[in-house]
Design a protein around this motif. Sequence first.
Motif, PDB file in Angstrom:
ATOM      1  N   ASN A 168      33.145  38.062 -30.242  1.00 29.75           N
ATOM      2  CA  ASN A 168      32.427  36.882 -29.742  1.00 29.75           C
ATOM      3  C   ASN A 168      32.402  36.788 -28.226  1.00 29.75           C
ATOM      4  N   ASP A 169      33.437  37.307 -27.571  1.00 23.38           N
ATOM      5  CA  ASP A 169      33.470  37.239 -26.109  1.00 23.38           C
ATOM      6  C   ASP A 169      34.167  38.475 -25.565  1.00 23.38           C
ATOM      7  N   SER A 170      34.210  38.586 -24.245  1.00 21.10           N
ATOM      8  CA  SER A 170      34.757  39.792 -23.619  1.00 21.10           C
ATOM      9  C   SER A 170      36.266  39.916 -23.822  1.00 21.10           C
ATOM     10  N   ALA A 171      36.990  38.818 -23.700  1.00 25.47           N
ATOM     11  CA  ALA A 171      38.440  38.886 -23.873  1.00 25.47           C
ATOM     12  C   ALA A 171      38.818  39.278 -25.302  1.00 25.47           C
ATOM     13  N   ILE A 227      40.756  50.868 -20.134  1.00 34.46           N
ATOM     14  CA  ILE A 227      39.561  50.015 -20.051  1.00 34.46           C
ATOM     15  C   ILE A 227      39.356  49.539 -18.611  1.00 34.46           C
ATOM     16  N   GLN A 228      38.148  49.742 -18.111  1.00 34.80           N
ATOM     17  CA  GLN A 228      37.808  49.314 -16.754  1.00 34.80           C
ATOM     18  C   GLN A 228      37.203  47.912 -16.744  1.00 34.80           C
ATOM     19  N   SER A 229      36.341  47.629 -17.727  1.00 40.85           N
ATOM     20  CA  SER A 229      35.710  46.310 -17.780  1.00 40.85           C
ATOM     21  C   SER A 229      35.127  46.082 -19.168  1.00 40.85           C
ATOM     22  N   VAL A 230      34.901  44.799 -19.485  1.00 43.62           N
ATOM     23  CA  VAL A 230      34.264  44.412 -20.738  1.00 43.62           C
ATOM     24  C   VAL A 230      33.143  43.435 -20.393  1.00 43.62           C
ATOM     25  N   MET A 231      31.954  43.724 -20.917  1.00 52.96           N
ATOM     26  CA  MET A 231      30.795  42.860 -20.660  1.00 52.96           C
ATOM     27  C   MET A 231      30.367  42.192 -21.965  1.00 52.96           C
ATOM     28  N   TYR A 267      25.457  36.856 -19.377  1.00 55.73           N
ATOM     29  CA  TYR A 267      26.545  37.820 -19.302  1.00 55.73           C
ATOM     30  C   TYR A 267      27.884  37.160 -19.010  1.00 55.73           C
ATOM     31  N   GLU A 268      28.931  37.773 -19.567  1.00 56.48           N
ATOM     32  CA  GLU A 268      30.318  37.381 -19.302  1.00 56.48           C
ATOM     33  C   GLU A 268      31.063  38.658 -18.934  1.00 56.48           C
ATOM     34  N   TYR A 269      31.350  38.813 -17.654  1.00 61.33           N
ATOM     35  CA  TYR A 269      31.930  40.065 -17.155  1.00 61.33           C
ATOM     36  C   TYR A 269      33.422  39.901 -16.928  1.00 61.33           C
ATOM     37  N   LEU A 270      34.205  40.695 -17.659  1.00 64.71           N
ATOM     38  CA  LEU A 270      35.665  40.667 -17.526  1.00 64.71           C
ATOM     39  C   LEU A 270      36.129  41.955 -16.869  1.00 64.71           C
ATOM     40  N   LYS A 271      36.574  41.881 -15.622  1.00 62.68           N
ATOM     41  CA  LYS A 271      37.148  43.022 -14.926  1.00 62.68           C
ATOM     42  C   LYS A 271      38.616  43.151 -15.317  1.00 62.68           C
ATOM     43  N   ILE A 272      39.004  44.340 -15.770  1.00 69.44           N
ATOM     44  CA  ILE A 272      40.406  44.547 -16.166  1.00 69.44           C
ATOM     45  C   ILE A 272      41.208  44.852 -14.899  1.00 69.44           C
ATOM     46  N   SER A 273      41.598  43.788 -14.223  1.00 69.13           N
ATOM     47  CA  SER A 273      42.379  43.903 -12.988  1.00 69.13           C
ATOM     48  C   SER A 273      43.864  43.943 -13.331  1.00 69.13           C
ATOM     49  N   ASP A 274      44.710  44.108 -12.328  1.00 73.02           N
ATOM     50  CA  ASP A 274      46.157  44.220 -12.571  1.00 73.02           C
ATOM     51  C   ASP A 274      46.739  43.003 -13.295  1.00 73.02           C
ATOM     52  N   PRO A 275      46.361  41.762 -12.921  1.00 75.93           N
ATOM     53  CA  PRO A 275      46.902  40.622 -13.674  1.00 75.93           C
ATOM     54  C   PRO A 275      46.506  40.649 -15.157  1.00 75.93           C
TER      55      PRO A 275
END
Length: 569
Positions: free
Chosen positions: A427-430, A450-454, A513-521
């Motif tokens: 349903n969503d990026s997370a 994983i680098q990112s989820v859109m 769009y819902e862009y989730l960048k997989i950053s360190d946090p």
Amino acid sequence: MADLTQSDFLLDHLLDNGYVSQDQAEDVLDEHSRTGRSIRNILLDMELLDEDTLMEQQALLMGVRVLDLSRHHIDVEIVKQIPSSMARMYNLVPVDSDPISLELATCEFITPEIVDELRFVVGKDVTFVISKERDVKDHLLKYFGDDSTDSVGNMITELEGELEDAGDIGEGTNLTEEDLASSANAAPVIRFVNLVLYQAVQDRASDIHFEPFEHEFKIRYRVDGALYEMAPPPKHLALPVISRIKVMSGLDISERRLPQDGRIQLNIAGRPVDFRVSSLPTQFGESVVLRVLDQSAVGLELERLGMPDDVYENFTQDINMPNGIILVTGPTGSGKTTTLYAALGRRNEVGVKILTAEEPVEYDIDGIVQVNANHRIGLTFASILRAYLRQDPDVILVGEIRDLETAQISVQASLTGHLVFSTLHTNDSAGAVTRLIDMGVEPFLIASTIQSVMGTRLVRTICNDCRTSYQPDDLQLSGLGLTREAVGDNPFYYGTGCANCNETGYHGRRGIYEYLKISDPIRSLIAERRPTVVMRDRARELGMRTLREDGIRCILDGLTTFEEIVKYT
């Protein structure tokens, strides 16, 4: 240079005769494969030749003459010798006739299959002349009117007697293959099916449904995600029409007990269109659905997808990374495939080896190796991926990560220096992260690959011709989680309905769009197996906009309606 087909022979001819260079020919082919536009129009737009020279070479290659339509008088009786639907479908204008032949002006290449079809429908031999595209279009409008003048309903009324004759065997049960072929190849049935396909492409339909029921035969188009029913043809025409589609797609017309899949490739109004055909036996006959794959209408370019500027910039950086996994999530029909094809198009260059595993391959892209998964014979995403790792790829696309095996091989591919694109139904990026953990992938592997989820959705856009503003009420604002103070005097918009949008108020679709960048946090939360809601909240603190928030942006920009955003987010 790549193998050439149909009108691409023109490019080969121009190359051999020194009108274009090898580099120019490659640029034209790249543009053709990327946009689906005709070779002829690309040559003119790039100003590689003027139209007169191009017509001369096209006529030379086809063995015909050039005719200036603007100076040629056409007898109205000659015009009546070809169905208007066929004239518009293939860009043809009748210019001369005798008892045994009909001469047609065109700006297109005409394939042998089209010639055979024309001969059968008009009942004469056909010859051709080459004319300017603008003149052909003007004469089509002059003699055949606009697209609405020859609607399916009008055609059914006009040809009622012929259709009844062609459909006499439609109620039969013990029919031979010859009976089915005869009804499928009847001239009015050919004309009718051609018109349905032409009108579907003109109306921007994504799917065409042919559905036989006990007392009626329905034909429906899906436009901008919504189904619309057209004027129903007579019930007895169901079998001839469906048989015609099966003949065009290379299916077994005598097999009506098992599902079948096929493909139709046509040139409609000067542009190539693919139809993926699926037949399904039902209680009252075969239901057939055609997926319309009109590459020129889709726009497989990142710039045309409607991403917010910051999302576009971040996503562009991601798809140029040397390794990792990029996921696109959403339900069926949410724009996942279009987003991934646009990303692949950006990476598609001579120095990058791209392999895709899809079910099915939706768009043929020159320069990319594409494989159809077939689970019935064991050709799964996982087995294709294993083979791909021995094919020295740079970029891999997996149609969908459905199971642990596919997920593990995707992770392995990313860890060994490959960039992997894929989709998940969440349903969503997370939620994509939680889904992979539920499959059995170790969290530390997810966090490191994983680098990112859109997350994506497709919403209908308001018709520009009838867009009207209004002030939202408090109930609507609360439904979006907004306050009157936050919105201020900014209006909402809707479409009142007009001829341009078929009275729907909508014309076309765009992505949110819902862009989730997989950053360190976020990686830390993944490694700790934290719940989806925790990751989503942390991502929002770091600047992520949810699908609902991006949808609100589109509402306030006057691009879509309150109802669409509430429906899809």
